[in-house]
Write an enzyme that holds these catalytic residues in place. Structure first.
Site, short mmCIF file in Angstrom:
data_model
loop_
_atom_site.label_atom_id
_atom_site.label_comp_id
_atom_site.label_asym_id
_atom_site.label_seq_id
_atom_site.Cartn_x
_atom_site.Cartn_y
_atom_site.Cartn_z
N ASP A 180 -6.21 2.21 10.24
CA ASP A 180 -6.03 3.64 10.53
C ASP A 180 -7.42 4.23 10.59
O ASP A 180 -8.15 4.24 9.58
CB ASP A 180 -5.19 4.29 9.42
CG ASP A 180 -4.95 5.78 9.66
OD1 ASP A 180 -5.79 6.44 10.32
OD2 ASP A 180 -3.94 6.30 9.17
N ASN B 98 -10.40 2.95 21.09
CA ASN B 98 -9.37 3.49 21.98
C ASN B 98 -8.42 4.45 21.27
O ASN B 98 -7.90 5.38 21.90
CB ASN B 98 -8.56 2.33 22.58
CG ASN B 98 -7.27 2.80 23.20
OD1 ASN B 98 -7.25 3.33 24.32
ND2 ASN B 98 -6.15 2.65 22.48
N TYR C 155 -8.14 18.87 21.68
CA TYR C 155 -8.29 17.57 22.32
C TYR C 155 -9.52 17.53 23.23
O TYR C 155 -10.33 16.60 23.16
CB TYR C 155 -7.03 17.23 23.11
CG TYR C 155 -7.12 15.89 23.81
CD1 TYR C 155 -6.97 14.70 23.11
CD2 TYR C 155 -7.38 15.81 25.18
CE1 TYR C 155 -7.06 13.48 23.75
CE2 TYR C 155 -7.47 14.60 25.83
CZ TYR C 155 -7.31 13.43 25.11
OH TYR C 155 -7.41 12.21 25.75
N LYS D 126 -12.99 15.11 22.81
CA LYS D 126 -13.42 14.05 23.73
C LYS D 126 -14.81 14.35 24.30
O LYS D 126 -15.59 13.43 24.54
CB LYS D 126 -12.39 13.88 24.85
CG LYS D 126 -11.08 13.27 24.37
CD LYS D 126 -11.28 11.81 23.92
CE LYS D 126 -10.00 11.17 23.45
NZ LYS D 126 -10.17 9.75 23.08
N THR E 8 1.59 7.88 29.35
CA THR E 8 1.73 7.26 28.02
C THR E 8 2.40 8.27 27.08
O THR E 8 2.60 9.44 27.44
CB THR E 8 0.35 6.87 27.41
OG1 THR E 8 -0.36 8.08 27.14
CG2 THR E 8 -0.45 5.98 28.34
P1 NAP Z 1 -0.84 6.47 23.21
O1 NAP Z 1 0.08 5.68 24.06
O2 NAP Z 1 -0.31 7.61 22.42
O3 NAP Z 1 -1.61 5.44 22.26
C1 NAP Z 1 -2.50 5.91 21.27
C2 NAP Z 1 -2.80 4.79 20.33
O4 NAP Z 1 -3.71 5.27 19.33
C3 NAP Z 1 -1.55 4.28 19.60
O5 NAP Z 1 -1.66 2.90 19.38
C4 NAP Z 1 -1.65 5.02 18.28
O6 NAP Z 1 -0.97 4.39 17.22
C5 NAP Z 1 -3.15 4.96 18.07
N1 NAP Z 1 -3.60 5.86 17.01
C6 NAP Z 1 -3.45 7.20 16.92
N2 NAP Z 1 -3.98 7.64 15.77
C7 NAP Z 1 -4.45 6.55 15.13
C8 NAP Z 1 -5.11 6.34 13.90
N3 NAP Z 1 -5.36 7.36 13.06
N4 NAP Z 1 -5.50 5.09 13.56
C9 NAP Z 1 -5.24 4.06 14.38
N5 NAP Z 1 -4.60 4.17 15.55
C10 NAP Z 1 -4.23 5.41 15.91
O7 NAP Z 1 -2.02 7.11 24.08
P2 NAP Z 1 -2.94 6.53 25.28
O8 NAP Z 1 -2.75 7.44 26.42
O9 NAP Z 1 -2.74 5.08 25.44
O10 NAP Z 1 -4.38 6.84 24.67
C11 NAP Z 1 -5.37 5.85 24.43
C12 NAP Z 1 -6.72 6.52 24.53
O11 NAP Z 1 -6.94 6.96 25.87
C13 NAP Z 1 -6.87 7.77 23.65
O12 NAP Z 1 -8.15 7.80 23.06
C14 NAP Z 1 -6.72 8.90 24.65
O13 NAP Z 1 -7.35 10.09 24.21
C15 NAP Z 1 -7.40 8.29 25.85
N6 NAP Z 1 -7.07 8.94 27.13
C16 NAP Z 1 -5.79 8.91 27.58
C17 NAP Z 1 -5.50 9.52 28.80
C18 NAP Z 1 -4.11 9.51 29.35
O14 NAP Z 1 -3.89 10.11 30.43
N7 NAP Z 1 -3.14 8.85 28.74
C19 NAP Z 1 -6.50 10.17 29.55
C20 NAP Z 1 -7.81 10.17 29.03
C21 NAP Z 1 -8.08 9.56 27.82
P3 NAP Z 1 0.55 4.79 16.80
O15 NAP Z 1 1.46 4.00 17.71
O16 NAP Z 1 0.62 4.37 15.36
O17 NAP Z 1 0.69 6.27 16.98
#
Ligand code: NAP
Length: 240
Positions: free
Chosen positions: A54, A81, A163, A167, A198
Site C-alpha cells: 500500500d 503506477n 487529481y 499529477k 478503467t
Molecule cells: P485503476 O484501474 O483504478 O487502477 C489503480 C490501481 O492503483 C489499482 O490496482 C489500485 O488498487 C491501485 N492503488 C490505488 N491506491 C493504492 C494504494 N494506496 N496502494 C497501492 N495500490 C493502490 O486505474 P488506472 O486507470 O489503471 O490507473 C493507473 C494509473 O494511471 C494511475 O496512476 C492513474 O492516475 C494513471 N492514469 C490513468 C488514466 C486513465 O485514463 N485511466 C489517465 C492518466 C493517468 P485497488 O484495486 O486496491 O484499488
C-alpha cells in the site's frame, strides 16, 4: 539479462497491462497490490510474483522491499503506477477549487505524490544494484500545465484542485528525481497513458488499458544511458 520489475497497483487497469506486456517481453514481474488476494490472483494469471504494497503505508512498502531483496537481491525497473482519482465514496465536486474539501485533496496527494516518494526511496537501494536502473512514473497529460493554461485545450480538461495538481506534482517530482539520480545512472521518466477505460474514471476513457500501457513499457525498456527527466506518451513528448 532477466529484468526484475515491480509495478505498483498492478492488480487491475493500466498497471496490470503494463505487467502483462513486460512479462511478455521476458521481465520477471512483481505485482504490487494492496490486497494480497487480488495481487496473488493477478500474479497467478500473469505468471508473475506478487507483494502486498500500500503506497500510503510506509511499513507495508518496507516489508515489500525486504521481500524483493530476499527473493531477487535487486530491482531493475520500478513502475510507480498506483493512483486514485478520488477517495472512495467521494464525488469529483469535492475537488472543485473554490469548494474543495481539503481532506479529499490530501488523500489524493497521499497516494499519487507522497506514495511515489515512499515507494521510490524504499526501492532505490535495490535499484542501485541494477546494471540499468529505470523508474517510470505514471502521470497524466491532463495535468500538463501548458494544456491547462491554454483556454482552448483546457476546455476538454476537468477543473480540479485534487487529481490534476497531484499529477502535475508527480511530473515535477519526476524531474527532481531525474536530476538527483542522473549521475548514478538511474533513469527516471514520466509517462501519460492517455484517457483509458478503467475503474479510475468509471470506464469513460476511449483507449484500452493495453494501449495505455504502451508508453510505460517503452520507458521501462530503455537501455542504460537512455533518456531521463522526460514526459512522454506513446506519440512522443507531452507538454509540461
Ligand atoms: P485503476 O484501474 O483504478 O487502477 C489503480 C490501481 O492503483 C489499482 O490496482 C489500485 O488498487 C491501485 N492503488 C490505488 N491506491 C493504492 C494504494 N494506496 N496502494 C497501492 N495500490 C493502490 O486505474 P488506472 O486507470 O489503471 O490507473 C493507473 C494509473 O494511471 C494511475 O496512476 C492513474 O492516475 C494513471 N492514469 C490513468 C488514466 C486513465 O485514463 N485511466 C489517465 C492518466 C493517468 P485497488 O484495486 O486496491 O484499488
Amino acid at each position: 539479462m532477466n529484468e526484475i520489475t515491480l509495478v505498483t497497483g498492478a492488480n487491475k487497469g493500466i498497471g496490470r497491462e503494463i505487467a502483462a506486456q513486460l512479462a511478455a517481453l521476458g521481465h520477471t514481474i512483481v505485482v504490487g497490490a494492496r490486497s494480497a488476494e487480488l495481487g496473488e490472483k493477478a500474479a497467478a494469471e500473469l505468471g508473475a510474483d506478487s507483494v502486498v504494497l500500500d503506497v500510503t503505508d510506509p511499513a507495508s512498502v518496507a516489508v515489500a522491499a525486504d521481500a524483493i531483496e530476499a527473493r531477487y537481491g535487486r530491482l531493475d525497473v520500478l513502475i510507480n503506477n498506483a493512483g486514485i482519482s478520488r477517495p472512495p465514496g467521494t464525488d469529483l465536486s469535492n475537488q472543485r477549487p473554490a469548494s474543495a474539501d481539503v481532506g479529499t485533496l490530501r488523500a489524493i496527494f497521499e497516494t499519487n505524490f507522497f506514495g511515489v516518494v515512499t515507494v521510490t526511496n524504499a526501492l532505490l537501494p535495490l535499484l542501485r544494484r541494477s546494471a540499468a536502473p529505470r523508474i517510470v512514473n505514471v502521470s497524466s497529460g491532463a495535468a500538463s500545465l501548458a494544456r491547462n493554461a491554454d483556454p482552448e485545450l483546457a476546455v476538454h480538461l476537468p477543473i480540479s484542485a485534487g487529481y490534476t495538481p497531484s499529477k502535475t506534482a508527480l511530473t515535477a517530482l519526476t524531474i527532481q528525481y531525474a536530476r538527483e539520480l542522473r549521475a548514478d545512472g538511474v533513469l527516471v521518466n514520466a509517462v501519460c497513458p492517455g484517457y483509458c477505460a478503467t475503474d479510475l474514471n468509471d470506464h469513460s476513457g476511449y483507449r484500452t488499458p493495453a494501449q495505455g500501457a504502451v508508453a510505460a513499457v517503452r520507458m521501462a525498456t530503455i537501455p542504460a544511458g537512455g533518456p531521463t527527466g522526460t514526459f512522454v506518451d506513446d506519440e512522443g513528448p507531452v507538454p509540461w
